[in-house]
Scaffold this motif. Sequence first.
Motif, PDB file in Angstrom:
ATOM      1  N   ALA A 140      98.698 118.852   1.920  1.00 15.88           N
ATOM      2  CA  ALA A 140      99.850 118.798   2.813  1.00 15.88           C
ATOM      3  C   ALA A 140     100.741 120.008   2.569  1.00 15.88           C
ATOM      4  N   THR A 141     101.198 120.615   3.660  1.00 10.95           N
ATOM      5  CA  THR A 141     101.935 121.874   3.572  1.00 10.95           C
ATOM      6  C   THR A 141     103.047 121.881   4.621  1.00 10.95           C
ATOM      7  N   LEU A 142     104.164 122.496   4.266  1.00 15.99           N
ATOM      8  CA  LEU A 142     105.256 122.697   5.220  1.00 15.99           C
ATOM      9  C   LEU A 142     105.034 124.027   5.933  1.00 15.99           C
ATOM     10  N   PHE A 143     104.980 123.969   7.267  1.00 16.71           N
ATOM     11  CA  PHE A 143     104.761 125.155   8.089  1.00 16.71           C
ATOM     12  C   PHE A 143     105.977 125.450   8.952  1.00 16.71           C
ATOM     13  N   ARG A 144     106.143 126.731   9.252  1.00 16.35           N
ATOM     14  CA  ARG A 144     107.160 127.180  10.208  1.00 16.35           C
ATOM     15  C   ARG A 144     106.472 127.754  11.436  1.00 16.35           C
ATOM     16  N   ALA A 145     106.962 127.396  12.622  1.00 17.73           N
ATOM     17  CA  ALA A 145     106.432 127.962  13.855  1.00 17.73           C
ATOM     18  C   ALA A 145     106.888 129.405  13.989  1.00 17.73           C
ATOM     19  N   ARG A 146     105.967 130.283  14.313  1.00 14.43           N
ATOM     20  CA  ARG A 146     106.308 131.684  14.576  1.00 14.43           C
ATOM     21  C   ARG A 146     106.642 131.865  16.058  1.00 14.43           C
ATOM     22  N   GLY A 147     107.402 132.900  16.356  1.00 13.95           N
ATOM     23  CA  GLY A 147     107.600 133.311  17.740  1.00 13.95           C
ATOM     24  C   GLY A 147     108.570 132.478  18.546  1.00 13.95           C
ATOM     25  N   ILE A 148     109.283 131.547  17.920  1.00 17.22           N
ATOM     26  CA  ILE A 148     110.277 130.766  18.653  1.00 17.22           C
ATOM     27  C   ILE A 148     111.586 131.536  18.689  1.00 17.22           C
ATOM     28  N   LYS A 149     112.173 131.657  19.860  1.00 19.98           N
ATOM     29  CA  LYS A 149     113.479 132.301  19.979  1.00 19.98           C
ATOM     30  C   LYS A 149     114.564 131.294  19.615  1.00 19.98           C
ATOM     31  N   LEU A 150     115.307 131.610  18.571  1.00 17.90           N
ATOM     32  CA  LEU A 150     116.373 130.730  18.099  1.00 17.90           C
ATOM     33  C   LEU A 150     117.731 131.334  18.410  1.00 17.90           C
ATOM     34  N   SER A 151     118.679 130.470  18.718  1.00 13.55           N
ATOM     35  CA  SER A 151     120.066 130.923  18.808  1.00 13.55           C
ATOM     36  C   SER A 151     120.570 131.214  17.404  1.00 13.55           C
ATOM     37  N   SER A 152     121.689 131.894  17.311  1.00  6.91           N
ATOM     38  CA  SER A 152     122.243 132.185  15.987  1.00  6.91           C
ATOM     39  C   SER A 152     122.588 130.891  15.253  1.00  6.91           C
ATOM     40  N   GLU A 153     123.022 129.864  16.000  1.00  7.55           N
ATOM     41  CA  GLU A 153     123.349 128.581  15.382  1.00  7.55           C
ATOM     42  C   GLU A 153     122.078 127.918  14.848  1.00  7.55           C
ATOM     43  N   GLU A 154     121.013 127.935  15.619  1.00 10.75           N
ATOM     44  CA  GLU A 154     119.753 127.339  15.169  1.00 10.75           C
ATOM     45  C   GLU A 154     119.191 128.082  13.961  1.00 10.75           C
ATOM     46  N   ARG A 155     119.325 129.399  13.972  1.00  9.06           N
ATOM     47  CA  ARG A 155     118.841 130.185  12.836  1.00  9.06           C
ATOM     48  C   ARG A 155     119.613 129.827  11.570  1.00  9.06           C
ATOM     49  N   ASP A 156     120.925 129.653  11.718  1.00 10.45           N
ATOM     50  CA  ASP A 156     121.748 129.276  10.568  1.00 10.45           C
ATOM     51  C   ASP A 156     121.347 127.903  10.023  1.00 10.45           C
ATOM     52  N   ILE A 157     121.067 126.954  10.947  1.00 11.52           N
ATOM     53  CA  ILE A 157     120.666 125.613  10.520  1.00 11.52           C
ATOM     54  C   ILE A 157     119.339 125.676   9.773  1.00 11.52           C
ATOM     55  N   ARG A 158     118.374 126.424  10.328  1.00 14.96           N
ATOM     56  CA  ARG A 158     117.070 126.530   9.674  1.00 14.96           C
ATOM     57  C   ARG A 158     117.189 127.166   8.298  1.00 14.96           C
ATOM     58  N   GLU A 159     117.976 128.218   8.172  1.00 22.06           N
ATOM     59  CA  GLU A 159     118.130 128.891   6.893  1.00 22.06           C
ATOM     60  C   GLU A 159     118.841 127.991   5.892  1.00 22.06           C
ATOM     61  N   ALA A 160     119.816 127.194   6.360  1.00 26.50           N
ATOM     62  CA  ALA A 160     120.513 126.262   5.471  1.00 26.50           C
ATOM     63  C   ALA A 160     119.552 125.191   4.963  1.00 26.50           C
ATOM     64  N   LEU A 161     118.678 124.712   5.854  1.00 23.29           N
ATOM     65  CA  LEU A 161     117.693 123.715   5.448  1.00 23.29           C
ATOM     66  C   LEU A 161     116.731 124.294   4.410  1.00 23.29           C
ATOM     67  N   LEU A 162     116.240 125.492   4.651  1.00 24.43           N
ATOM     68  CA  LEU A 162     115.296 126.090   3.722  1.00 24.43           C
ATOM     69  C   LEU A 162     115.951 126.384   2.372  1.00 24.43           C
TER      70      LEU A 162
END
Length: 232
Positions: free
Chosen positions: A203-225
């Motif tokens: 079992a592995t955690l994967f990230r989808a490539r090529g998705i366009k994120l808003s700056s808010e979504e990018r911040d949320i993803r980085e905070a989660l990681l």
Amino acid sequence: MTIKIGVPSKGRLMEKTFDWFAERGVTLSRTGSDREYAGKVEGIDGVELVLLSAGEIPRELAAGRIHLGVTGQDLIREKLSQWEQRVEELAELGFGQADLIIAVPQVWVDVDTLDDLDAVAAAFRAKHGFRLRIATKYHRLVREYLQLHGVADYQLVDSQGATEGTIKNLTAEAVADITSSGETLRANHLKILSDALVLRSQATLFRARGIKLSSEERDIREALLRQLKLRG
């Protein structure tokens, strides 16, 4: 805006995924009954839990409908062509380990390697007039592996049920399947070829490539990681 994370919807994979996130301060949980695919996330804002079958998660990642997902490496590599361009491995989670192997009947005492299998396959076709059948759910991975090792005279037949039973049912001569302990193979009088470990998976955690994120979504993803102690 939210970041969506796909997690297996039932069984030990779901439970162990929930445990892995909880150990890092993020609580994932199912809401409602076991028949409902609703969930919630606590410990970080802006993250939505999506409960899916493990086999659906590669497709949803590739389509960009989820941003992160937990599934087996075997499913990613089997279901996604050029998978490295479509998803990125972020972390192996340390559970759900299984090997994709090729196995033959134990009574084939002289067949221990892929070279032996290639020889048997050629003889089988000459005798029976059709190619030796290998039952599997993993057509892409097995075909690539056999091609790499020079095995040619075979055909893959689809198995969506108990793959190990196809030989007894006379619908295949060999199998390629996932195993963790080998007990089911031994119970069905099968042996693993010595050089036929197609893939070691977990079992592995994967990230989808090529998705366009808003700056808010990018911040949320980085905070989660960061919360998960992974790079953003």
